[in-house]
Design a protein around this motif. Structure first.
Motif, PDB file in Angstrom:
ATOM      1  N   PRO A 165       8.902  -0.674  -2.726  1.00  0.00           N
ATOM      2  CA  PRO A 165       9.576   0.687  -2.460  1.00  0.00           C
ATOM      3  C   PRO A 165       9.393   1.452  -1.067  1.00  0.00           C
ATOM      4  CG  PRO A 165       8.567   0.701  -4.490  1.00  0.00           C
ATOM      5  CD  PRO A 165       8.029  -0.613  -3.789  1.00  0.00           C
ATOM      6  N   ASN A 166       8.036   1.103  -0.528  1.00  0.00           N
ATOM      7  CA  ASN A 166       7.903   1.762   0.826  1.00  0.00           C
ATOM      8  C   ASN A 166       8.098   0.862   2.232  1.00  0.00           C
ATOM      9  OD1 ASN A 166       5.593   0.389  -0.313  1.00  0.00           O
ATOM     10  ND2 ASN A 166       4.221   1.643   0.914  1.00  0.00           N
ATOM     11  N   ALA A 167       8.905  -0.209   1.893  1.00  0.00           N
ATOM     12  CA  ALA A 167       9.260  -1.060   3.210  1.00  0.00           C
ATOM     13  C   ALA A 167       9.930  -0.238   4.087  1.00  0.00           C
ATOM     14  CB  ALA A 167       9.815  -2.280   2.680  1.00  0.00           C
ATOM     15  N   LYS A 168       9.512  -0.608   5.529  1.00  0.00           N
ATOM     16  CA  LYS A 168      10.260  -0.065   6.632  1.00  0.00           C
ATOM     17  C   LYS A 168      11.318  -0.830   6.909  1.00  0.00           C
ATOM     18  CE  LYS A 168       9.648   2.170  11.136  1.00  0.00           C
ATOM     19  NZ  LYS A 168      10.448   0.892  12.069  1.00  0.00           N
ATOM     20  N   ILE A 169      12.618  -0.388   6.904  1.00  0.00           N
ATOM     21  CA  ILE A 169      13.741  -1.089   7.453  1.00  0.00           C
ATOM     22  C   ILE A 169      14.257  -0.641   8.580  1.00  0.00           C
ATOM     23  CG2 ILE A 169      15.650  -2.339   6.965  1.00  0.00           C
ATOM     24  CD1 ILE A 169      13.773  -3.287   5.032  1.00  0.00           C
ATOM     25  N   ASP A 188       0.920  -1.198  -0.009  1.00  0.00           N
ATOM     26  CA  ASP A 188      -0.023  -0.007   0.114  1.00  0.00           C
ATOM     27  C   ASP A 188       0.995   1.283  -0.081  1.00  0.00           C
ATOM     28  OD1 ASP A 188      -1.647   2.178   0.683  1.00  0.00           O
ATOM     29  OD2 ASP A 188      -2.565   1.155   2.296  1.00  0.00           O
ATOM     30  N   PRO A 189       1.015   1.875  -1.324  1.00  0.00           N
ATOM     31  CA  PRO A 189       1.832   2.997  -1.276  1.00  0.00           C
ATOM     32  C   PRO A 189       1.814   4.144  -0.182  1.00  0.00           C
ATOM     33  CG  PRO A 189       0.225   3.156  -3.076  1.00  0.00           C
ATOM     34  CD  PRO A 189       0.114   1.686  -2.205  1.00  0.00           C
ATOM     35  N   LYS A 190       0.527   4.178   0.403  1.00  0.00           N
ATOM     36  CA  LYS A 190       0.186   5.508   1.410  1.00  0.00           C
ATOM     37  C   LYS A 190       0.618   5.035   2.892  1.00  0.00           C
ATOM     38  CE  LYS A 190      -4.159   4.932   0.051  1.00  0.00           C
ATOM     39  NZ  LYS A 190      -4.060   4.029  -0.897  1.00  0.00           N
ATOM     40  N   ARG A 191       0.937   3.916   2.901  1.00  0.00           N
ATOM     41  CA  ARG A 191       1.794   3.132   4.239  1.00  0.00           C
ATOM     42  C   ARG A 191       2.996   2.679   4.152  1.00  0.00           C
ATOM     43  NH1 ARG A 191      -1.923   3.345   8.447  1.00  0.00           N
ATOM     44  NH2 ARG A 191      -1.126   1.471   9.471  1.00  0.00           N
ATOM     45  N   GLU A 192       3.883   2.361   5.222  1.00  0.00           N
ATOM     46  CA  GLU A 192       4.990   1.650   5.147  1.00  0.00           C
ATOM     47  C   GLU A 192       4.649   0.191   5.423  1.00  0.00           C
ATOM     48  OE1 GLU A 192       8.444   4.591   6.428  1.00  0.00           O
ATOM     49  OE2 GLU A 192       7.410   4.139   8.153  1.00  0.00           O
ATOM     50  N   LEU A 193       5.404  -0.662   4.625  1.00  0.00           N
ATOM     51  CA  LEU A 193       5.281  -2.093   4.678  1.00  0.00           C
ATOM     52  C   LEU A 193       6.340  -2.531   6.029  1.00  0.00           C
ATOM     53  CD1 LEU A 193       4.303  -4.866   3.725  1.00  0.00           C
ATOM     54  CD2 LEU A 193       6.215  -5.028   2.129  1.00  0.00           C
ATOM     55  N   ILE A 194       5.654  -3.233   6.626  1.00  0.00           N
ATOM     56  CA  ILE A 194       6.230  -3.935   7.879  1.00  0.00           C
ATOM     57  C   ILE A 194       6.675  -5.405   7.441  1.00  0.00           C
ATOM     58  CG2 ILE A 194       6.394  -4.471  10.271  1.00  0.00           C
ATOM     59  CD1 ILE A 194       6.431  -1.379   9.639  1.00  0.00           C
ATOM     60  N   GLY A 195       5.633  -5.908   6.707  1.00  0.00           N
ATOM     61  CA  GLY A 195       5.751  -7.196   6.393  1.00  0.00           C
ATOM     62  C   GLY A 195       4.427  -7.919   5.821  1.00  0.00           C
ATOM     63  N   ASP A 196       4.572  -8.989   5.172  1.00  0.00           N
ATOM     64  CA  ASP A 196       3.279  -9.276   4.323  1.00  0.00           C
ATOM     65  C   ASP A 196       2.592 -10.701   4.978  1.00  0.00           C
ATOM     66  OD1 ASP A 196       5.255 -11.374   3.594  1.00  0.00           O
ATOM     67  OD2 ASP A 196       4.049 -11.592   1.609  1.00  0.00           O
TER      68      ASP A 196
END
Ligand code: ATP
Ligand code: OAA
Ligand code: CA
Ligand code: MN
Length: 579
Positions: free
Chosen positions: A373-377, A290-298
């Motif tokens: 692209p918007n994954a949070k590391i 979801d490009p509006k949010r950061e991805l933590i995991g799937d």
């Protein structure tokens, strides 16, 4: 977290040789690779990576080989491996193209036997049979010319992470786990020490059906004491990641941490998270991109006193019917470095036909999380404000979105309802209800009540809202209606995340007792009350009653373990008749 170390291993770093700029010693023949990840330096050592502690003696052992090396190995040594036109590694898992839950075994051991929820999910295995399978796997691995070892982590929170070692014979399996686990830095790899868990994957070789406890040639065996997993008779890569998840499902509750079969995203401003639970195919991966949010995991997370963390370092997305229009982030992640499993491609240009289900419906792509692209590391976030249960209701009776009370939350979490559609499995001609406790039955080790209690406690403590979202059918059951538009489900999630849905208009629905949201930006009003979308309202009522009854029947097993309020939070219809 401390684990009993069972076996000492000398793990030598190649850093010194590289720092000296030393070239490979031209006289020593074995090819041994200990390349670190993502460092851009080609740094190989001639030192053999020693697997003798596992009684493995194979000349060419690649430890933590780079994706480029694993590509080379796969293209040379795997029969059908090839490249897609976007650079992904295409590989095939053979007969088994999905997990084999019936062939999963847990070793019965006095230390853990009282902790395990024995039954159809956790089938016991005698220690001796485990040793037979383990030795069989090792004998097979010893017949190979080349083996692959991967040392990496599970769990982004350093307080809870475990060190995982994978030993396998297929480069595709090594690349898959390289993508799915958390990749160590060069320093972390040098200091890796003894792993907390070892996966011995000899999936190309069958189990012996005469080994006590075997019912097929496939066996996925977990010993909680040895912290070892042995895989025979299945090469489906997903078994490895879900074996790690199963082990986490055992370990984490002992530290008061809740493991969850869910995806997670976080708010870019506040850092708070939202978690999406759901069985296979309900939309965890799709909706978390979801490009509006950061991805933590799937797919696999834990909820601790400090917030949530992802267990994995990558995603494993369903690829069937994937289009760039509908799911651009996932589509674009299937590029160099990704593994594409069991897909059909054009022999001439290697263009992947995502609509082709001739090998399996369960085609998959595995890629490192940073390919989104918007994954949070690092993949950690603050406590969830919203807990969302996804269900793919092929009966078409559950509303697109309803707000759950704490008791309904516990009821639906323990129920874990979704439905399989007709056609994908032989003999399924109408929607088939599936109930899988905690939306992840196959991965539970303790009784579902243990996880439900942890969830309820955390939801109350953090005042999280709980929602039930139907990503399945609307306008009729499978065959009549159609799958909920992805854009509608996304609009619902947007409304939840903006906080707007908390105060939206609702209406109490009579069959399931759900507080149904009746106004949501981006979703036509008439969609929100499913009865309105059926051409025959009487047929809707009959189907809803049938589903309600299935809920009651399923819940009988758990009824004794929950409070009367939770017991009463199920469907209202037929409550006395069945329950
Ligand atoms: N309204 C919808 N919401 C979510 N997914 C949808 C919707 N309509 C169609 N789909 C499709 O359903 C599938 C959902 O699969 P997804 O990979 O997200 O499952 P998952 O929950 O992550 O399962 P698993 O645990 O097996 O990985 C995707 O192929 C997606 O395109
Ligand atoms: O484990 C797998 O193979 C895929 C998956 O995420 C699931 O089934 O929940
Ligand atoms: Ca998924
Ligand atoms: Mn999953």
């Amino acid at each position: 977290m401390k684990f009993g170390a069972r076996c000492a291993v000398a793990m030598e770093s190649d850093a010194e040789g590289c720092a000296n700029g030393l070239r490979n010693d031209p006289v020593s023949p074995p090819i041994v690779s200990q390349e670190p990840f993502f460092l851009g330096t080609k740094c190989s050592s001639r030192k053999m990576f020693d697997l003798s502690q596992y009684q493995i003696d194979v000349k060419n052992v690649f430890r933590n080989a780079s994706p480029a090396t694993l590509y080379e190995e796969a293209l040379r040594y795997e029969k059908q491996a090839t490249l897609s036109d976007t650079g992904a590694l295409i590989a095939y898992s053979g007969d088994k193209t999905g997990r084999s839950p019936k062939d999963k075994r847990i070793v019965e051991h006095p230390e853990s036997t009282d902790d395990v929820w024995w039954g159809s999910v956790n089938i016991g295995l005698h220690e001796n049979a485990f040793c037979v399978n383990r030795e069989r796997a090792i004998d097979y691995l010893n017949t190979r010319q080349r083996l692959y070892v991967l040392d990496a982590f599970a769990g982004w929170d350093p307080k809870y992470r475990i060190k995982v070692r994978v030993i396998c014979a297929r480069p595709y399996h090594a690349l898959f786990m390289h993508n799915m686990l958390i990749r160590p830095t060069r320093e972390e790899l040098a200091d890796f020490g003894d792993p907390d868990c070892v996966i011995i994957n000899a999936g190309a070789f069958p189990a012996n059906r005469y080994t006590t406890g075997m019912t097929s040639k496939t066996s996925v065996d977990l010993s909680l004491e040895r912290r070892e997993v042995v895989i025979l008779g299945t090469q489906y890569a997903g078994e490895m990641k879900k074996a790690v998840f199963t082990l986490m499902n055992y370990l984490m509750p002992r530290s008061n941490v809740l493991p969850m079969h869910c995806s997670a995203t976080s708010d870019t401003q506040t850092g708070t998270s939202s978690v999406l639970f759901g069985l296979s195919g309900t939309g965890k991966t799709t909706l978390s991109a979801d490009p509006k949010r950061e991805l933590i995991g799937d797919d696999e997370h834990c909820w601790t006193d400090d917030g949530v963390f992802n267990i994995e370092g990558g995603c494993y997305a369903k690829a069937i019917y994937l289009t760039r229009d509908a799911e651009p982030q996932i589509f674009d992640a299937l590029r160099y470095g990704a593994v594409l499993e069991n897909v059909v491609y054009d022999q001439a240009d290697h263009h992947v036909d995502f609509d082709n289900a001739s090998i399996t419906e369960n085609t998959r792509g595995a890629y490192p999380i940073e390919y989104i692209p918007n994954a949070k590391i690092p993949c950690t976030a603050e406590h969830p404000t919203d807990v969302i249960f996804l269900t793919c209701d092929a009966f078409g009776v559950l509303p697109p979105v309803s707000k759950l009370t704490p008791e309904q939350a516990e009821y639906h979490f323990i129920s874990g309802y979704t439905a399989k559609v007709a056609g994908t499995e032989v003999g399924v001609t109408e929607p088939e209800a599936t109930f899988s406790p905690c939306f992840g039955g196959p991965f539970l080790v303790w009784h579902p009540g243990k996880y439900a209690e942890l969830l309820s406690k955390r939801i109350t403590q953090h005042k999280a809202n709980v929602w039930l979202i139907n990503t399945g059918w609307s306008g009729g059951a499978y065959g009549e209606g159609s799958r909920m538009k992805l854009s509608y489900t996304r609009a619902i999630l947007d409304a939840i995340h903006s906080g707007g849905l908390k105060t939206a208009a609702t209406e109490k629905e009579p069959c399931f007792g759900l507080e149904v949201v009746t106004k949501c930006p981006g979703v036509p009003d008439e969609m929100l009350l499913p009865r309105n979308t059926w051409s025959d309202p009487a047929a809707y009522d009959a189907t809803a009653a049938k589903l309600a009854e299935l809920f009651h029947k399923n819940f009988v097993t758990y009824a004794d373990g929950v409070s009367p309020a939770v017991r009463a939070a199920g469907p209202l219809l037929h409550q006395t008749a069945v329950g």
